[in-house]
Each structure stands twice: as C-alpha cells, then as structure tokens.
Design an enzyme around this catalytic site. Structure first.
Site, PDB file in Angstrom:
ATOM      1  N   LYS A  41       0.858  -1.183   0.000  1.00  0.00           N
ATOM      2  CA  LYS A  41       0.000   0.000   0.000  1.00  0.00           C
ATOM      3  C   LYS A  41       0.897   1.235   0.000  1.00  0.00           C
ATOM      4  O   LYS A  41       1.753   1.390   0.868  1.00  0.00           O
ATOM      5  CB  LYS A  41      -0.896   0.003   1.237  1.00  0.00           C
ATOM      6  CG  LYS A  41      -1.876   1.168   1.256  1.00  0.00           C
ATOM      7  CD  LYS A  41      -2.772   1.127   2.463  1.00  0.00           C
ATOM      8  CE  LYS A  41      -2.130   1.691   3.687  1.00  0.00           C
ATOM      9  NZ  LYS A  41      -1.908   3.138   3.679  1.00  0.00           N
ATOM     10  N   ASP A  68      -3.268   4.565  -1.705  1.00  0.00           N
ATOM     11  CA  ASP A  68      -4.159   5.047  -0.633  1.00  0.00           C
ATOM     12  C   ASP A  68      -4.022   6.557  -0.485  1.00  0.00           C
ATOM     13  O   ASP A  68      -3.318   7.035   0.390  1.00  0.00           O
ATOM     14  CB  ASP A  68      -3.750   4.304   0.660  1.00  0.00           C
ATOM     15  CG  ASP A  68      -4.535   4.729   1.880  1.00  0.00           C
ATOM     16  OD1 ASP A  68      -5.647   5.259   1.739  1.00  0.00           O
ATOM     17  OD2 ASP A  68      -4.017   4.512   2.996  1.00  0.00           O
ATOM     18  N   LYS A  70      -6.907   8.609  -0.628  1.00  0.00           N
ATOM     19  CA  LYS A  70      -8.156   9.096   0.001  1.00  0.00           C
ATOM     20  C   LYS A  70      -8.636  10.411  -0.597  1.00  0.00           C
ATOM     21  O   LYS A  70      -8.752  11.421   0.100  1.00  0.00           O
ATOM     22  CB  LYS A  70      -7.942   9.281   1.511  1.00  0.00           C
ATOM     23  CG  LYS A  70      -7.486   8.032   2.246  1.00  0.00           C
ATOM     24  CD  LYS A  70      -7.429   8.288   3.736  1.00  0.00           C
ATOM     25  CE  LYS A  70      -7.069   7.074   4.533  1.00  0.00           C
ATOM     26  NZ  LYS A  70      -5.679   6.609   4.381  1.00  0.00           N
ATOM     27  N   ASP A  73     -12.855  15.659  -2.955  1.00  0.00           N
ATOM     28  CA  ASP A  73     -12.871  16.973  -3.607  1.00  0.00           C
ATOM     29  C   ASP A  73     -14.160  17.068  -4.425  1.00  0.00           C
ATOM     30  O   ASP A  73     -15.001  16.168  -4.370  1.00  0.00           O
ATOM     31  CB  ASP A  73     -11.614  17.108  -4.492  1.00  0.00           C
ATOM     32  CG  ASP A  73     -11.145  18.556  -4.631  1.00  0.00           C
ATOM     33  OD1 ASP A  73     -12.016  19.450  -4.799  1.00  0.00           O
ATOM     34  OD2 ASP A  73      -9.928  18.795  -4.579  1.00  0.00           O
ATOM     35  N   THR A 133      -9.888   4.393  10.945  1.00  0.00           N
ATOM     36  CA  THR A 133      -9.827   3.452  12.075  1.00  0.00           C
ATOM     37  C   THR A 133      -9.243   4.098  13.326  1.00  0.00           C
ATOM     38  O   THR A 133      -9.216   3.482  14.387  1.00  0.00           O
ATOM     39  CB  THR A 133      -9.022   2.193  11.689  1.00  0.00           C
ATOM     40  OG1 THR A 133      -7.891   2.591  10.925  1.00  0.00           O
ATOM     41  CG2 THR A 133      -9.859   1.241  10.880  1.00  0.00           C
ATOM     42  N   ARG A 225       2.812  -0.418  10.500  1.00  0.00           N
ATOM     43  CA  ARG A 225       3.904  -0.431  11.479  1.00  0.00           C
ATOM     44  C   ARG A 225       4.254  -1.808  12.048  1.00  0.00           C
ATOM     45  O   ARG A 225       5.442  -2.085  12.258  1.00  0.00           O
ATOM     46  CB  ARG A 225       3.591   0.577  12.598  1.00  0.00           C
ATOM     47  CG  ARG A 225       3.813   2.016  12.142  1.00  0.00           C
ATOM     48  CD  ARG A 225       3.120   3.012  13.031  1.00  0.00           C
ATOM     49  NE  ARG A 225       1.658   2.943  12.885  1.00  0.00           N
ATOM     50  CZ  ARG A 225       0.811   3.772  13.486  1.00  0.00           C
ATOM     51  NH1 ARG A 225       1.270   4.725  14.272  1.00  0.00           N
ATOM     52  NH2 ARG A 225      -0.479   3.646  13.287  1.00  0.00           N
TER      53      ARG A 225
END
Ligand code: C5P
Length: 247
Positions: A41, A68, A70, A73, A133, A225
């Site tokens: 990703k 990713d 996001k 607009d 999340t 991570r």
C-alpha cells in the site's frame, strides 16, 4: 469460525503499508518482501515524496499496489484525479465516502475515461474510506458532528458507496460483519487497524489481531507499522502468515 488458509491465500490478503519517507527506505522494506505474494500500500507519506517513480519500481518488482490517497474533492476534480491514477496502472485506490455519491460516481467515471481512451490496460478497484480506524465514538459525535455509533456511520457510508458503484470500503475489521450483511458478501472490505497480539496500538483505536480479522470475513488486511517499523519486516510478515495458516 476459524478459517484455514494456505500460505498463498494468506499472503494475497495482506497489504503492507509502506509508510516510509522516501523511495530508498520503501524499497529497502519492499525488497525484503519480494516474492511473498503480499500487496503493498502506497499512502500519502511515500507518494508525496516519491510519486509515480516509486509506483513504477514496485510494479517492476511484481507487487500489486493499493494507492491510498483518500481523494475528497468536487466531482470534476476527483474524476480527473481518478483518470490520472488509473493511468498509473495501480490495482486499487480510494476516495472518501464523505464526499457523497456524485463524487464517488465521478471517481468511477474517471476510471472509465482512462480505460476507454486506452490509457489504462485494466480498471483498478475503487473503494471508499468510511470512518478512519483512528476515529473513536467521542471524536465522531463530539468533533465531526455525526450522531450514533461508529458502526452505524460506517454501514451508512458503505451502502452509499455500493450504490455509487464502488467495489468496496475501507473500515475496521470490527465492522466487517455489519458491512457484509448490508452490502453483500461480494462487497470488498479492506481493513487497517490490525495489531498482532502484544503490538503497540499507536494512533489506531478500533483494532483486531490478523486472525480475528480473517475469521470475521475481511478480504484484505492493511498492516503498516507491525511490519514496516520492525527491525526485520520479512520476519514480522512471516509470523503473521504463520498465524493465519494455522487453524
Ligand atoms: O501502521 P498501521 O498498521 O496503523 O497502518 C495502517 C495504514 O492504513 C496507514 O497507512 C493508514 O494511513 C491506513 N489507513 C487507516 N485507516 C483508514 C484508512 C487507511 O489506518 N481508515
């Protein structure tokens, strides 16, 4: 229900979040994951620093890529943005469901524009972010101003995304069951907020272990991570795969 996956099936469900500040750092991790069959990703941190070039490099290595970024607009801008993304040859990208149906439909139109013009060989999957999340109920109600539970807000956005023609959503693994019930089994769920037992939460609020996520029916697990900030990312991925292939 505990699902027994082959190693290949488990790896194909994992999207490793390459949240690194530059191409060199990202490629260092990616080279350790080469050949495992996992996705990568590419998010804002890496893309804003290393752009199209890093996407090309990762594709050359053979990874499937979830971009990713996001998008959120006005529809015309998102349509153009989606067309440019489709041209890059990524396999999946996302927009915010909070942008509404017209904006999400515009993203689909942008993909079609690229395919029809012969600029993209195939159409990437388009999914919608429901609620981050990291968002807790307190943030949702008190700051963002949306009433009700996080799950209610997530399912409402998921239904909106489905009606707009998108193929799935990003959500917490805790919400997968409700999303599938409302949108059908074939509607994809991509779930960050994954933490192997004992791993640090960081800024994530709604989390499960990889095993719990898979057993709950998630299609793709986004893991950042717990893999890329470990001294040995390949080993970290290995132990997650082991957890998922043991029944
Ligand atoms: O490091 P960690 O496993 O928390 O990384 C999760 C990744 O998923 C990050 O790249 C983050 O931007 C992304 N993400 C998220 N929540 C969303 C959508 C994307 O955490 N709703």
């Amino acid at each position: 229900m505990t699902l027994s996956l082959t190693r290949k099936e488990a790896a194909a469900k994992i999207m490793v979040g390459l949240d690194k500040p530059d191409a060199e750092a990202a490629l260092q991790v990616a080279s350790r994951l080469e050949g495992t069959g996992c996705w990568v990703k590419v998010g804002m941190e890496l893309f804003y620093a290393a752009g199209h070039e890093i996407v090309r490099e990762l594709k050359k290595i053979g990874f499937k890529i979830f971009l990713d970024l996001k998008m959120h607009d006005i529809p015309n801008t998102v349509r153009g943005g989606a067309r440019s993304i489709a041209r890059m040859g990524v396999d999946m990208f996302n927009v915010h469901a909070a942008g509404g149906s017209a904006m999400m439909q515009a993203a689909m139109q942008g993909v079609n524009d690229a395919v029809e013009a012969g600029e993209a060989q195939s159409a990437p999957l388009v999914i919608a972010v429901t609620q981050l999340t990291s968002t807790s109920r307190e943030t949702l109600n008190g700051e963002i101003g949306i009433a009700g539970s996080v799950e209610e807000a997530v399912v409402r956005y998921a239904v909106l995304a489905k009606h707009a023609g998108l193929q799935g959503v990003v959500a917490s693994p805790l919400e997968v069951e409700a999303i599938k019930a409302a949108c059908g089994e074939g509607f994809l769920t991509v779930t960050p907020g994954i933490r192997p037992a004992g791993a640090a939460l960081g800024d994530q609020a709604r989390v499960t272990t990889p095993r719990e996520a898979v057993d709950g029916g998630t299609d793709y697990l986004v893991i950042g991570r717990p893999i890329v900030a470990e001294p040995d990312p390949a080993q970290a991925l290995e132990s997650i795969l082991k957890e998922l292939t043991e029944s």
